[in-house]
Enzyme design. Sequence first.
Site, PDB file in Angstrom:
ATOM      1  N   GLN A 115       0.821  -1.210   0.000  1.00  0.00           N
ATOM      2  CA  GLN A 115       0.000   0.000   0.000  1.00  0.00           C
ATOM      3  C   GLN A 115       0.860   1.269   0.000  1.00  0.00           C
ATOM      4  O   GLN A 115       0.585   2.215  -0.732  1.00  0.00           O
ATOM      5  CB  GLN A 115      -0.922   0.034   1.232  1.00  0.00           C
ATOM      6  CG  GLN A 115      -2.212  -0.733   1.080  1.00  0.00           C
ATOM      7  CD  GLN A 115      -2.058  -2.194   1.466  1.00  0.00           C
ATOM      8  OE1 GLN A 115      -1.030  -2.584   1.992  1.00  0.00           O
ATOM      9  NE2 GLN A 115      -3.075  -2.984   1.198  1.00  0.00           N
ATOM     10  N   GLY A 441      -8.013  -0.541  -4.403  1.00  0.00           N
ATOM     11  CA  GLY A 441      -8.397  -0.094  -3.055  1.00  0.00           C
ATOM     12  C   GLY A 441      -7.462   0.996  -2.538  1.00  0.00           C
ATOM     13  O   GLY A 441      -7.906   1.972  -1.921  1.00  0.00           O
ATOM     14  N   ASP A 442      -6.167   0.850  -2.797  1.00  0.00           N
ATOM     15  CA  ASP A 442      -5.177   1.848  -2.351  1.00  0.00           C
ATOM     16  C   ASP A 442      -5.397   3.180  -3.070  1.00  0.00           C
ATOM     17  O   ASP A 442      -5.252   4.252  -2.482  1.00  0.00           O
ATOM     18  CB  ASP A 442      -3.748   1.367  -2.644  1.00  0.00           C
ATOM     19  CG  ASP A 442      -3.523  -0.041  -2.121  1.00  0.00           C
ATOM     20  OD1 ASP A 442      -4.219  -0.430  -1.176  1.00  0.00           O
ATOM     21  OD2 ASP A 442      -2.668  -0.752  -2.692  1.00  0.00           O
TER      22      ASP A 442
HETATM   23  P1  8BR Z   1     -10.462  -3.764  -1.919  1.00  0.00           P
HETATM   24  O1  8BR Z   1      -9.538  -4.710  -2.601  1.00  0.00           O
HETATM   25  O2  8BR Z   1      -9.872  -3.095  -0.749  1.00  0.00           O
HETATM   26  O3  8BR Z   1     -11.830  -4.334  -1.667  1.00  0.00           O
HETATM   27  O4  8BR Z   1     -10.692  -2.574  -2.950  1.00  0.00           O
HETATM   28  C1  8BR Z   1     -11.177  -2.869  -4.170  1.00  0.00           C
HETATM   29  C2  8BR Z   1     -12.198  -1.828  -4.577  1.00  0.00           C
HETATM   30  O5  8BR Z   1     -11.972  -1.567  -5.948  1.00  0.00           O
HETATM   31  C3  8BR Z   1     -13.638  -2.306  -4.470  1.00  0.00           C
HETATM   32  O6  8BR Z   1     -14.229  -1.927  -3.260  1.00  0.00           O
HETATM   33  C4  8BR Z   1     -14.310  -1.612  -5.639  1.00  0.00           C
HETATM   34  O7  8BR Z   1     -14.909  -0.410  -5.200  1.00  0.00           O
HETATM   35  C5  8BR Z   1     -13.182  -1.258  -6.594  1.00  0.00           C
HETATM   36  N1  8BR Z   1     -13.235  -1.936  -7.880  1.00  0.00           N
HETATM   37  C6  8BR Z   1     -13.054  -3.241  -8.177  1.00  0.00           C
HETATM   38 BR1  8BR Z   1     -12.634  -4.599  -7.029  1.00  0.00          BR
HETATM   39  N2  8BR Z   1     -13.206  -3.522  -9.474  1.00  0.00           N
HETATM   40  C7  8BR Z   1     -13.478  -2.342 -10.049  1.00  0.00           C
HETATM   41  C8  8BR Z   1     -13.749  -1.966 -11.392  1.00  0.00           C
HETATM   42  N3  8BR Z   1     -13.763  -2.867 -12.372  1.00  0.00           N
HETATM   43  N4  8BR Z   1     -13.993  -0.659 -11.658  1.00  0.00           N
HETATM   44  C9  8BR Z   1     -13.994   0.246 -10.668  1.00  0.00           C
HETATM   45  N5  8BR Z   1     -13.741  -0.051  -9.368  1.00  0.00           N
HETATM   46  C10 8BR Z   1     -13.496  -1.326  -9.057  1.00  0.00           C
HETATM   47  C1  GLC Z   2      -0.866  -6.023  -0.165  1.00  0.00           C
HETATM   48  C2  GLC Z   2       0.090  -6.983  -0.841  1.00  0.00           C
HETATM   49  C3  GLC Z   2       0.850  -6.308  -1.941  1.00  0.00           C
HETATM   50  C4  GLC Z   2      -0.086  -5.579  -2.884  1.00  0.00           C
HETATM   51  C5  GLC Z   2      -1.046  -4.695  -2.126  1.00  0.00           C
HETATM   52  C6  GLC Z   2      -2.076  -4.115  -3.058  1.00  0.00           C
HETATM   53  O1  GLC Z   2      -0.136  -5.051   0.505  1.00  0.00           O
HETATM   54  O2  GLC Z   2       0.999  -7.514   0.098  1.00  0.00           O
HETATM   55  O3  GLC Z   2       1.605  -7.261  -2.642  1.00  0.00           O
HETATM   56  O4  GLC Z   2       0.647  -4.797  -3.786  1.00  0.00           O
HETATM   57  O5  GLC Z   2      -1.701  -5.416  -1.107  1.00  0.00           O
HETATM   58  O6  GLC Z   2      -3.030  -3.397  -2.372  1.00  0.00           O
END
Ligand code: 8BR
Ligand code: GLC
Length: 456
Positions: A115, A441-442
């Site tokens: 992240q 997500g980041d």
């Molecule tokens: P997490 O991995 O922390 O859940 O974050 C992923 C976030 O990316 C999801 O909550 C969603 O809002 C977003 N996301 C994903 Br997965 N696929 C996506 C897409 N095809 N287009 C836009 N946002 C997306």
């Molecule tokens: C976690 C994983 C890393 C990845 C990241 C993406 O930190 O360890 O490899 O790049 O998630 O959000």
Amino acid sequence: MIYVLWGELYASVFERVKSSIGNTGRVLLAYNTNIDAVKYLGRKDLEERVEKAGKDEVFRYIDSLPGRIENVPQLLGSILWSVKRGKAAELFVESCSTRFYMKRWGWDELRMGGQAGIMANLLGGAYGVPVIVHIPQLSNLQASLFKGGPIYTPKAENGKLRFVHPRDFAGDEENCLHYIYEFPRGFRVFEVEAPRENRFIGSADDYNPNVYIRAEFKERFGEIAEGVELAIISGLQALTAENYREPLEVIEGHLETLNELEIPVHLEFAFTPDETVRKALLGLLGKFWSVGLNEVELASVMDVMGEKSLAEKLLARDPVDPIAVTEAMIKLAERTGVRRIHFHTYGYYLALTDYRGEFVRDALLFSALAAAAKAKLGDVRSIDDVIRAMDVPVNEKAKPVEDALVKEYGMKNGIAEVNGYQLAFIPTKIVMKPKSTVGIGDTISSSAFVGEFALH
Ligand code: 8BR
Ligand code: GLC
Ligand code: 8BR
């Protein structure tokens, strides 16, 4: 009922963030930075590997993940666990022979990982916001993955602290490799089919999973913190009941320093399988200004707060019931005193804040645009890439979510007053065929947090 013209709101936010984001001061990013070796899985290759490792042995793990990876059947079985559910998972790879197996299997591309590292390239490299980033191990390969721009890492030299671009650090440390096995929606292996795109991560890394903290940060954190205006903490998710005490003690000290300097700190709460660690993080949350999480993570927090039925509600429906989410966020805010909770799920985001203003909602809009750009382009190279997601349609499945919020809380233009907090809502833009899912997500959390301070 009043319906908002989300298209117009999206259109107006980009220029405002673009013109103001340069005014935010330095952002501190700690602690996890690594190298992501991304492999796009192929059916034939994977099936052959499963046969060779022993199909029965591999399939033992398809319905229950091992705690960590100690051999090749566990690796392949964990990949199948992810494929079967279309869910992300990340496990520490303990065995050297399995690490060597992954290395020989190879990768299609090397990318910035972790992240902190990903946010450094986005905020510093793409948005031009100066960042200071913690990098547990600075190998030449790790350094080469940093973009140009105002990205700095502290280096102690002759008793003095210098802030250098990671490429000028001239470190010759270890490679922290995370192998990312990505698959698209509909990907098939034997009779298993992926309901949606996602990835399995095997971390061949002895530093980030233990939250190894560099001497510069342990010994001279005061000097590092003095020059920053915002901070984002991440990478605590792989800690275990056995190893969490020492790093969390150091981190608590860092938080106290940041709080004394009145620097708002955001915690990026990734999925934390260990319950003891989750409870410990809950205990620390009052020292953060803000926290970011998705539905699985919020449910897992409700679980350790003893809110079992609320946790179940959060996982019961798709899209997630926004009233249950709001209730959970209020419980979390009241219990910990955290001032801002940013919830994101596939299709919509919510932010609960103990302060008010449209800038909270507008920062969410900017972050959704950035997420769509990341999904569409694979990488956001400059802030102007973000506007290239304007043509991605606003998610229509969020309409009933908005209706429910209007009905329950009298929400107007995405903003409501609930239990003494402001609740902000936005429908997101969903890219149909994303290039990759790692790091979205980041992108969301850092764009919303920094965007909010830029707009305010
Ligand atoms: P997490 O991995 O922390 O859940 O974050 C992923 C976030 O990316 C999801 O909550 C969603 O809002 C977003 N996301 C994903 Br997965 N696929 C996506 C897409 N095809 N287009 C836009 N946002 C997306
Ligand atoms: C976690 C994983 C890393 C990845 C990241 C993406 O930190 O360890 O490899 O790049 O998630 O959000
Ligand atoms: P998304 O795929 O929607 O982003 O949700 C996060 C997921 O974290 C959970 O559904 C769960 O599958 C996953 N997860 C991770 Br990351 N690591 C895991 C682990 N070690 N064990 C079980 N689930 C894990």
